[in-house]
Design a protein around this motif. Sequence first.
Motif, short mmCIF file in Angstrom:
data_model
loop_
_atom_site.label_atom_id
_atom_site.label_comp_id
_atom_site.label_asym_id
_atom_site.label_seq_id
_atom_site.Cartn_x
_atom_site.Cartn_y
_atom_site.Cartn_z
N GLY A 246 39.61 52.93 30.28
CA GLY A 246 39.14 52.29 31.52
C GLY A 246 40.19 52.25 32.61
N ALA A 247 41.37 51.69 32.29
CA ALA A 247 42.40 51.56 33.32
C ALA A 247 43.75 51.33 32.68
CB ALA A 247 42.07 50.41 34.27
N VAL A 259 52.93 54.78 40.95
CA VAL A 259 51.49 55.00 40.92
C VAL A 259 51.16 56.48 41.07
CG1 VAL A 259 49.36 54.61 42.22
CG2 VAL A 259 50.87 52.69 41.70
N ALA A 260 51.84 57.16 41.98
CA ALA A 260 51.58 58.59 42.18
C ALA A 260 51.88 59.38 40.91
CB ALA A 260 52.41 59.10 43.35
N ILE A 276 43.81 52.91 38.03
CA ILE A 276 45.15 52.33 38.07
C ILE A 276 45.08 51.01 38.83
CG2 ILE A 276 47.52 52.59 38.86
CD1 ILE A 276 47.13 55.62 38.73
N THR A 277 45.53 49.94 38.17
CA THR A 277 45.61 48.65 38.85
C THR A 277 47.07 48.21 38.88
OG1 THR A 277 44.71 46.40 38.92
CG2 THR A 277 45.21 47.30 36.74
N VAL A 278 47.47 47.58 39.97
CA VAL A 278 48.86 47.14 40.12
C VAL A 278 48.89 45.63 40.35
CG1 VAL A 278 49.70 49.36 40.95
CG2 VAL A 278 48.87 47.68 42.59
N VAL A 295 45.96 53.91 44.22
CA VAL A 295 45.69 52.64 43.54
C VAL A 295 44.19 52.38 43.58
CG1 VAL A 295 46.07 50.15 43.58
CG2 VAL A 295 47.94 51.70 44.18
N ASP A 296 43.64 51.92 42.46
CA ASP A 296 42.21 51.63 42.41
C ASP A 296 41.90 50.16 42.60
OD1 ASP A 296 40.96 54.31 41.68
OD2 ASP A 296 42.53 54.11 40.16
N SER A 297 42.81 49.27 42.21
CA SER A 297 42.58 47.84 42.36
C SER A 297 43.90 47.10 42.31
CB SER A 297 41.63 47.31 41.28
OG SER A 297 42.19 47.48 39.99
N TYR A 298 43.85 45.85 42.78
CA TYR A 298 45.05 45.03 42.86
C TYR A 298 44.82 43.69 42.18
CZ TYR A 298 45.80 48.22 46.83
OH TYR A 298 45.93 49.33 47.62
#
Length: 430
Positions: A246-247, A259-260, A276-278, A295-298
């Motif tokens: 999932g992530a 992230v990159a 990717i969540t940070v 980034v997909d979510s924070y």
Amino acid sequence: MTTALLTDRYELTMIDAAIRSGTHDRECVFEMFTRRLPTGRRYGIVAGTGRLLDLIADFRFTDAELQWLRDEAIVTSATLDWLADYRFAGSIQGYQEGEVFFPNSPILVVQGGFAEAVILETLILSVFNYDSSVASAAARMVGAADGRPLAEMGSRRATEWGAVAAARAAYIAGFGATSNLEAGRRWGIPTMGTAAHAFTLLHDTEEAAFRAQVDALGPSTTLLVDTYDVTAAVALAVEVAGTELGAVRIDSGDLPEQVAAVRRQLDDLGATNTRITVTNDLDEFTIAALRAAPVDSYGVGTSVVTGSGHPAAGMVYKLVARRDDDGEWIPVAKKSAAKATTGGRKHPVRDLAGGVATSETIHVGSDPQPAEGARALLVPLVVGGVADSRYTGAAGTALAREHRAAAVAELPKSARRLGRGEPAIPTVYA
């Protein structure tokens, strides 16, 4: 549980003196507003209304509170008798929860006898100063995220009940979920959360930790990959969960570069749908800096629950009008330097052109019919002491979230800037 002692002593001493002088029932209007926005903020978000209405409903002096006040000799017996029968029976109007506000916006208008209205001052300010501060900061983060989802996860950086209020305020401002379970139960906010570094450190190996989590939650879970070596952990995560993982969550390091690199690695491993969540001490500025990163979510903690450096919204609660002995309304105002107020009851209108807000016009005394395209901002919240249930509970929270989206959408594009600048629209008096 009563909320009656969530107040300051001078509220009761004022009431005590007013009862002695026979002025405690004189009809008054109080308004809550902020004189200024924090430096660089272009607008604020009203939050706390639904919570306040519930707290007012529980504002009762039981035998226990009355006995303590008697033992401490805080007020006289006449005032104790008045407090024993206290029920707010006045009216409250306000900006709908989720509305945007600007300096001097009369966000809440309370009308009633002096004593019954002034006793709510501290409770009102406690709620709105914190909740609106969190919501205002959260709205900036939502704008910086540019459509990517955010989760509130700051419970450990707030008081236990402040954390619940913060989760609600952030949700109203556009966050999609919270880690706080009480906020989920009480307000119907989606909850999220998988595992912390402690879970990885519990196991003999990182692989054992990942396998235990995937076995429990399935391959769609989010695996924390920065306990040891990120590159090795990402490879291991895909090996354990498969390419439908999932992530992955990254909680440290140089985030844009990290992230990159992780995105390239996931794609090379065939996990092209893995998100990717940070979650590394983010605020609106670091979120904006990551706008070009994959980034997909924070996940945001400390910054959102502390108002991103402004933990109070600067709200004040001032008497602006009272009736005289002939029943006429008399405007009243402070004249003190730097804290002067404008007397008279206010009726705010949001002026719009082509659906875009252009100014906030405050009509003093009169309540005009808004011009075509404009909208009046005050809505009835409490009438005759009875709160409008539409604005309370989980349904009220969802309604506030919807209203925030519509209100922010009316603002000019300049409102979304994070740098220094004036409020997005001017406040003018008519």
